[in-house]
Scaffold this motif. Structure first.
Motif, PDB file in Angstrom:
ATOM      1  N   THR A  86      11.537  28.709  27.975  1.00 33.04           N
ATOM      2  CA  THR A  86      11.807  27.383  27.413  1.00 33.04           C
ATOM      3  C   THR A  86      13.287  27.056  27.552  1.00 33.04           C
ATOM      4  OG1 THR A  86      10.034  27.782  25.865  1.00 33.04           O
ATOM      5  CG2 THR A  86      11.493  25.994  25.299  1.00 33.04           C
ATOM      6  N   LYS A 141      12.010  22.329  26.396  1.00 33.46           N
ATOM      7  CA  LYS A 141      10.953  22.103  27.406  1.00 33.46           C
ATOM      8  C   LYS A 141      10.521  23.433  27.982  1.00 33.46           C
ATOM      9  CE  LYS A 141      12.600  17.719  29.221  1.00 33.46           C
ATOM     10  NZ  LYS A 141      13.489  17.300  30.274  1.00 33.46           N
ATOM     11  N   THR A 142       9.203  23.617  28.087  1.00 33.34           N
ATOM     12  CA  THR A 142       8.700  24.873  28.666  1.00 33.34           C
ATOM     13  C   THR A 142       8.546  24.717  30.174  1.00 33.34           C
ATOM     14  OG1 THR A 142       7.567  25.342  26.609  1.00 33.34           O
ATOM     15  CG2 THR A 142       6.838  26.594  28.536  1.00 33.34           C
TER      16      THR A 142
END
Ligand code: GLU
Length: 423
Positions: free
Chosen positions: A360, A365-366
């Motif tokens: 991440t 955000k992954t």
């Protein structure tokens, strides 16, 4: 006719009509089968961001950072002064085609007549014409993956079926004879070979080509398109071989494609060529006569000068490219998230990045795909690279090291920081 019968009978026309908003020109269905070239799209994105004042280093496009050598430019100027500014024969000037036959003999030991050569607007157009002239709907084209981004889309455009064979990093990105044999069907029309490869830089040895030729001998209906555009970009004393050098018996079913873009840094001049069976070269020339006509007369004169040589300047370029490749390999050597092997040609590294998938960013955000990773590199660290999905094998990303050493060092530092920042 009742309304419902009318709808049933004309459903295809109606569907097409409904697809396009009113007052817009509807596009042909074939436009659903292609996407814009991902390499060119990423390069354009990087340029647009730079134009907005963003600090972006582009490792996206495969284009030498050197200028076209002066003597090649001088040949273009001379051609203009001599009035070579008009139409030429559609498939190229006699002088250029003859120079190409001499080059094929001099550098590759391959014998072609002038009427076995066609010159087009870059290697891409030549490949496009070669496939357009030969593919019928349903024909299959074997494409080892990862592949250069345009091969599958060109095949699809002509209603052919690209058949992909995965060649991951563990296999040094190379096609095995057993994989080839297992992929051939009665519908197979072509296999595309590209060595040195874009995007991996891998180079097939003579023995490896012989083993592939051995398989192809059993299937006389399969033709071979060899894209040799990176022929001169080989490092550590490695040497170039075309499959015809080890299997001259495949001559009648092989189309050899090459061009001046990469070796002479002439990407903008748009000159590529093909050598092959006369009837196919004639068909490709006929197609060209109904599309672009001849490639630029001035570029053709410059290309003839380039191919005639001398090309000793390439020694220095090769030394510099090899140094840059080695720099990136050592910069990323101890990053467990990345997987690399040392390529022997072209100017690309195709880097495995499964170690970043699932991590991440500091923004929360992954990273789920290589595409996510490239977006992260671009948006958060200002590095433009092309994600593996465009080349048909994920999760990887491609960088071109045909850029200045300073840019490369800077970009590698940014990529390292980007990975370090992932949680
Ligand atoms: N062949 C180069 C590349 O892969 C140029 C862009 C393109 O035509 O795909 O970056």
């Amino acid at each position: 006719m009742s309304f419902s019968r009318f709808v049933i009978k004309n459903w295809l026309h109606l569907a097409r009509f409904l697809e396009a908003p009113i007052n817009m020109i509807s596009l042909a269905h074939r436009m659903n089968w292609i996407k814009p070239s991902p390499t060119l799209a990423m390069a354009a994105k990087a340029i647009a961001l730079k134009a907005q004042g963003k600090d972006v280093i582009s490792l996206s496009i495969g284009e030498p950072n050197y200028d076209t050598p002066e003597w090649i430019k001088a040949a273009a100027v001379q051609a203009m002064a001599d009035g070579q500014t008009k139409y030429t024969p559609v498939g190229g000037t006699f002088d250029l085609k003859q120079t190409i036959t001499q080059k094929l003999k001099r550098d590759n030991g391959l014998i072609y007549e002038v009427d076995q050569i066609v010159v087009g607007t870059g290697g891409k157009q030549v490949i496009f014409n070669g496939l357009m002239a030969t593919i019928n709907p349903g024909d299959e084209v074997i494409i080892p993956a990862p592949y250069w981004v345009s091969y599958p889309d060109i095949v699809s455009l002509f209603e052919g079926t690209p058949v992909f064979i995965n060649c991951p990093i563990e296999k040094e990105f190379k096609l095995l004879p057993s994989q080839l044999a297992a992929s051939i069907t009665l519908q197979t029309k072509w296999i595309i070979l590209n060595s040195p490869s874009n995007p991996t830089g891998c180079v097939y040895s003579k023995d490896e080509l012989s083993a592939l030729a051995e398989v192809l001998r059993n299937f006389p209906h399969v033709n071979i398109l060899t894209d040799d555009i990176y022929e001169y970009l080989l490092y550590d004393g490695d040497s170039f071989s075309n499959i015809l050098n080890v299997a001259p018996d495949l001559y009648d079913r092989t189309l050899v494609v090459n061009g001046v873009s990469k070796a002479y840094s002439m990407t903008g001049w748009r000159i590529g060529y093909a050598a092959g069976p006369k009837h196919l070269i004639q068909a490709m020339t006929d197609l060209q006569s109904q599309s672009t006509s001849n490639p630029s007369s001035i570029s053709q004169a410059a290309a003839a000068a380039a191919i005639r040589g001398p090309n000793d300047f390439l020694k220095e370029w090769r030394t510099n490219f090899a140094m840059r490749r080695d720099y990136v390999l050592s910069a990323f050597a101890n990053i467990p998230e990345l997987q690399l092997i040392k390529p022997m040609g072209a100017f690309y590294l195709y880097i495995g990045c499964k170690g970043v998938v699932g991590k991440t960013t500091t923004q929360g955000k992954t990273i789920q795909t290589d595409n996510d990773f490239c977006t992260y590199l671009l948006e958060d660290y200002g590095v433009a690279a092309v994600s593996g999905d465009g080349f048909g094998l994920s999760p990887y990303f491609r960088i071109s090291y045909a850029t200045s050493t300073k840019n490369l060092e800077n970009a590698c530092e940014r990529i390292k920081s980007a990975i370090k920042a992932l949680i």
